[in-house]
Scaffold this motif. Structure first.
Motif, PDB file in Angstrom:
ATOM      1  N   THR A 174      55.428  33.141 -17.816  1.00 27.52           N
ATOM      2  CA  THR A 174      54.038  33.375 -17.329  1.00 27.52           C
ATOM      3  C   THR A 174      53.371  34.907 -17.266  1.00 27.52           C
ATOM      4  O   THR A 174      52.524  35.015 -17.392  1.00 27.52           O
ATOM      5  CB  THR A 174      53.596  32.453 -16.078  1.00 27.52           C
ATOM      6  OG1 THR A 174      54.542  33.230 -15.156  1.00 27.52           O
ATOM      7  CG2 THR A 174      53.681  31.346 -16.092  1.00 27.52           C
ATOM      8  N   GLY A 175      54.510  35.675 -17.008  1.00 32.21           N
ATOM      9  CA  GLY A 175      54.135  36.987 -17.144  1.00 32.21           C
ATOM     10  C   GLY A 175      52.827  37.565 -16.068  1.00 32.21           C
ATOM     11  O   GLY A 175      53.129  37.518 -15.061  1.00 32.21           O
ATOM     12  N   VAL A 176      51.930  38.313 -16.751  1.00 34.38           N
ATOM     13  CA  VAL A 176      50.864  38.595 -16.171  1.00 34.38           C
ATOM     14  C   VAL A 176      50.150  37.572 -15.257  1.00 34.38           C
ATOM     15  O   VAL A 176      49.253  37.771 -14.600  1.00 34.38           O
ATOM     16  CB  VAL A 176      49.832  39.460 -16.710  1.00 34.38           C
ATOM     17  CG1 VAL A 176      50.352  40.711 -17.234  1.00 34.38           C
ATOM     18  CG2 VAL A 176      49.224  38.544 -18.022  1.00 34.38           C
ATOM     19  N   LYS A 177      50.405  36.292 -15.894  1.00 36.11           N
ATOM     20  CA  LYS A 177      49.597  34.972 -15.233  1.00 36.11           C
ATOM     21  C   LYS A 177      50.638  34.319 -14.021  1.00 36.11           C
ATOM     22  O   LYS A 177      50.155  33.196 -13.577  1.00 36.11           O
ATOM     23  CB  LYS A 177      49.076  34.229 -16.191  1.00 36.11           C
ATOM     24  CG  LYS A 177      48.000  34.713 -17.133  1.00 36.11           C
ATOM     25  CD  LYS A 177      47.607  33.777 -18.007  1.00 36.11           C
ATOM     26  CE  LYS A 177      46.134  34.071 -18.885  1.00 36.11           C
ATOM     27  NZ  LYS A 177      44.957  33.950 -18.166  1.00 36.11           N
ATOM     28  N   TYR A 178      51.569  35.178 -13.717  1.00 35.90           N
ATOM     29  CA  TYR A 178      52.568  34.254 -12.655  1.00 35.90           C
ATOM     30  C   TYR A 178      51.743  34.244 -11.505  1.00 35.90           C
ATOM     31  O   TYR A 178      51.399  35.315 -10.925  1.00 35.90           O
ATOM     32  CB  TYR A 178      53.710  35.150 -12.404  1.00 35.90           C
ATOM     33  CG  TYR A 178      54.815  34.451 -11.500  1.00 35.90           C
ATOM     34  CD1 TYR A 178      54.904  33.277 -11.770  1.00 35.90           C
ATOM     35  CD2 TYR A 178      54.955  35.129 -10.600  1.00 35.90           C
ATOM     36  CE1 TYR A 178      55.868  32.461 -10.813  1.00 35.90           C
ATOM     37  CE2 TYR A 178      55.591  34.568  -9.403  1.00 35.90           C
ATOM     38  CZ  TYR A 178      56.145  33.134  -9.412  1.00 35.90           C
ATOM     39  OH  TYR A 178      56.798  32.373  -8.422  1.00 35.90           O
ATOM     40  N   GLY A 179      51.665  33.144 -10.881  1.00 38.78           N
ATOM     41  CA  GLY A 179      51.083  32.828  -9.832  1.00 38.78           C
ATOM     42  C   GLY A 179      49.689  32.219  -9.897  1.00 38.78           C
ATOM     43  O   GLY A 179      49.203  31.582  -8.949  1.00 38.78           O
ATOM     44  N   HIS A 180      49.333  32.276 -11.211  1.00 37.28           N
ATOM     45  CA  HIS A 180      47.824  31.696 -11.645  1.00 37.28           C
ATOM     46  C   HIS A 180      48.010  30.397 -11.826  1.00 37.28           C
ATOM     47  O   HIS A 180      49.295  29.713 -11.730  1.00 37.28           O
ATOM     48  CB  HIS A 180      47.136  32.532 -12.578  1.00 37.28           C
ATOM     49  CG  HIS A 180      47.116  33.828 -12.561  1.00 37.28           C
ATOM     50  ND1 HIS A 180      46.121  34.603 -13.225  1.00 37.28           N
ATOM     51  CD2 HIS A 180      47.538  34.885 -11.780  1.00 37.28           C
ATOM     52  CE1 HIS A 180      45.976  35.661 -12.995  1.00 37.28           C
ATOM     53  NE2 HIS A 180      47.142  36.166 -12.069  1.00 37.28           N
ATOM     54  N   SER A 181      46.833  29.603 -11.952  1.00 37.11           N
ATOM     55  CA  SER A 181      46.808  28.167 -12.135  1.00 37.11           C
ATOM     56  C   SER A 181      45.494  27.405 -12.657  1.00 37.11           C
ATOM     57  O   SER A 181      44.630  28.756 -12.973  1.00 37.11           O
ATOM     58  CB  SER A 181      47.218  27.277 -10.881  1.00 37.11           C
ATOM     59  OG  SER A 181      45.866  27.068  -9.979  1.00 37.11           O
ATOM     60  N   ASP A 182      45.496  26.476 -13.053  1.00 41.32           N
ATOM     61  CA  ASP A 182      44.102  25.845 -13.582  1.00 41.32           C
ATOM     62  C   ASP A 182      43.679  24.899 -12.759  1.00 41.32           C
ATOM     63  O   ASP A 182      42.799  24.185 -12.922  1.00 41.32           O
ATOM     64  CB  ASP A 182      44.445  25.238 -14.982  1.00 41.32           C
ATOM     65  CG  ASP A 182      45.386  24.118 -15.174  1.00 41.32           C
ATOM     66  OD1 ASP A 182      46.196  23.900 -13.781  1.00 41.32           O
ATOM     67  OD2 ASP A 182      45.922  23.693 -16.036  1.00 41.32           O
TER      68      ASP A 182
END
Length: 577
Positions: free
Chosen positions: A104-112
């Motif tokens: 996920t890289g820079v989106k680690y921790g993000h979600s939908d």
RNA sequence: GAUCUCGUAGCUCAAUGGAUAGAGCGUUGGCCUCCGGAGCCAAAGGUUGCUGGUUCGACUCCAGUCGAGAUCGCCA
């Protein structure tokens, strides 16, 4: 994306449910306190009551029934008194987390989770023709962070800067500029001159009826669209926005819209008319339009002289936003002194029938007072302006950089000092519950030790330093097939891995509580766990090459996760400092 | 007077009804032949303002009380 900790939780719940002893409604598990040697706990109190057992008995029974599948994220189950405690399987945990972050890289921790639902965030909202001061800083910083958080969770976030660009004071400003001349400077300096013009003129008004009349005349002219008044007003707005943008850029703040209060002017008579027609408001004997709602103090939508009020414009603003954006939620990031205002506003629009589809939320925050605990005000002369605050913070940080890292190139030093100084100002606002009042304390705010922005940045820089020496880019995707995460079973490694697993839930919790400090706290405890790992686990000089590579992957993952957290907070993280 | 928020270690703050109330600063004492000492480890420091109540269990919920701050139609 199902993150590791979610999968772990799901596995635990499945395991509990296959015992057929726990009703589905009582499957609630919780994260135990730090110090408890477990990663997830099931308190058996309620289920035991249901089954007529003692909690201890039930825990014992369950621990004997439960069978952990091979390859599970769960390593161990134990009964400790009335608690059933589950622990991660160390090797599988390491593999899973490094995978999560690598994927996920820079989106680690993000979600939908947000599923593209729209949220309008109303924040910052400075006044035109004035400098931004500490009164705006909390709204700006907290509002932007909340916007970042909701965006990361998959919401369609619309940021609106509700400028204070209307009202009586513009008559005075225009009259003063017409008399004394337009400022010939740019940026914040122009705002200082406008403030001076305003103050001088309004101080003279009580002694000179002609000046007062002139101000009223311009105020009316502006409302009626007089070209000269309008042009000058527009110049004030543009000048202010440009000056503020310098501050916003430094704070990584940006908006989708800056509809000021003036934008809603044309809607106001309609709002007033509607409330009267709906019998929600009435016109009193002096001509003022009054609203009375059960349980709340009465308030006005129109003054007896015909002028409208702040609240009237806020009603119009809600109606406009509903039509324009169809939001599921509107967030008002405004200080707690205005709590009653928003209770009245929300109650009114509810009565008017507008709020079926939208949640209106006042995210209230506490007041900043000076070092003596006194309220900040222009009149007291203790006001602190945002640009000056950021400059001072940057200057102090520069002195520290000079001392700590004299070898750095001059422009590097300046960039680091800017990140450190501005980061400290931001962190001072975000590390604690927003509803607390803050007493300004320079030493504490700009501290570079302990629980501070600098410590977080320093931790990131140390990660980067290790990666640099190993010739790996900080956020480079590692080839996980080539490394062996299962080697990361040292307690310090495990502690850090478990912390990394918690970033997604920290972001989610921060959104649910409108509390950025949850993320700040995650960053801080993660940095601390990295600090322990750093002391106890040599990376570049690890005992074996495979262990070195696995640890490098952990450092890389830590850097990425920390950076993601800091980015949500609007804090920049230099790779060297 | 009414309403709202907050009272946790000397100071600044965490703790989503759950296990031994945790951090930082400050104080005291340790740790570099070693990846950045803006670091790490350890110690001392608590009647969670007070009194009741609810609960198997309360810093957390409820009532009361004391203290601090804020707000209460013609500013925003």
């Amino acid at each position: 994306m199902k993150y590791t900790f979610d999968r772990f939780t799901a596995e635990v719940q499945t395991l509990l449910s296959t015992t057929k002893r726990i009703p589905a409604s009582l499957l609630e598990v919780q994260v135990p306190k730090p110090g408890i040697p477990a990663d997830l706990a099931f308190p058996t109190f309620r289920a035991a009551k249901e089954l007529g057992l003692s909690p201890q008995q039930l825990a014992q029974e369950l621990v004997q029934t439960i069978q952990i599948a091979p390859n599970s994220l769960i390593g161990e189950v134990s009964a400790t008194g009335p608690f059933l405690n589950f622990s991660f399987q160390a090797e599988n945990l390491a593999e899973a987390i490094l995978n999560d972050i690598s994927l996920t890289g820079v989106k680690y921790g993000h979600s939908d989770d947000g599923q593209g639902k729209t949220i309008v965030v109303d924040y910052s909202s400075p006044n035109v023709a004035k400098r931004m001061h500490v009164g705006h800083i909390r709204s700006t910083i907290i509002g932007q962070t909340l916007a970042n958080i909701f965006r990361a969770l998959g919401y369609n976030v619309i940021c609106d800067n509700h400028l204070g660009d209307w009202g009586k004071q513009f008559g005075v400003i225009i009259a003063a500029v017409m008399r004394d001349g337009k400022p010939q400077v740019e940026g914040e300096a122009a705002l200082i001159q406008l403030e001076e013009l305003y103050t001088r003129y309004s101080n003279q008004m009580p002694q000179d009826a002609a000046l007062d009349a002139e101000a009223r005349r311009w105020s009316l002219a502006l409302e009626q669209g007089d070209p000269a008044a309008r042009e000058l007003w527009q110049w004030c707005v543009t000048t202010t926005i440009q000056a503020n943008q310098q501050n916003y850029d430094r704070l990584t703040v940006s908006f989708d819209h800056a509809y000021g209060e003036s934008f809603y002017e044309a809607m106001l008579t309609g709002v007033i008319q509607q409330t009267i027609e709906q019998n929600i408001a009435y016109r009193d004997e002096k001509g003022a339009v009054v609203v009375e709602i059960d349980g709340l103090p009465s308030f006005l939508l129109q003054r007896s002289d015909g002028g409208t009020l702040y609240l009237t414009r806020d009603v119009a603003t809600i109606i406009f936003r509903l039509q324009e954006f169809q939001p599921k939620r509107i967030l008002y990031v405004v200080g707690s002194p205005q709590e009653l205002h928003f209770r009245q506003l929300f109650a009114l629009v509810r009565k008017m029938g507008y709020t079926a589809a939208v949640d209106l939320v006042h995210v209230a925050f506490g007041t900043i007072s000076d070092t003596q605990g006194q309220p900040l005000s222009t009149r007291r002369g203790n006001m602190i302006y945002l640009e000056a605050l950021l400059n001072e913070a940057m200057a102090r940080a520069l002195a520290v950089v000079e001392q700590k890292n004299p070898a750095l190139a001059a422009e590097e030093k300046a960039a680091v000092a800017e990140a450190v100084g501005v980061g400290a100002v931001i962190y001072n606002d975000l590390y604690q519950d927003p509803k607390r009042n803050i007493t300004l304390n320079w030493e504490q705010m700009l501290s570079t030790e302990g629980n501070s922005a600098t410590y977080l940045q320093y931790s990131y820089a140390r990660c980067c330093s290790i990666l640099r020496r190993a010739e790996i880019k900080p956020t480079e995707e590692l080839d996980l097939a080539a490394i062996q995460p299962k080697l990361l079973i040292h307690p310090a490694e495990q502690q850090l891995l478990k912390k990394l697993a918690r970033l997604p839930s920290a972001i989610k919790e921060a959104s649910e509580r409108y509390a950025p400090f949850v993320i700040a706290d995650w960053c801080y405890t993660t940095a601390r766990d990295f600090g322990v790992f750093f002391e106890q686990c040599p990376v570049l000089k690890a005992e074996t090459i495979p262990l070195r590579d696995a640890r490098l992957a952990l450092v890389s993952a830590t850097a990425q996760a920390l950076k993601n957290g800091l980015t949500l907070l609007g804090i920049k993280a230099p790779e060297q400092m």
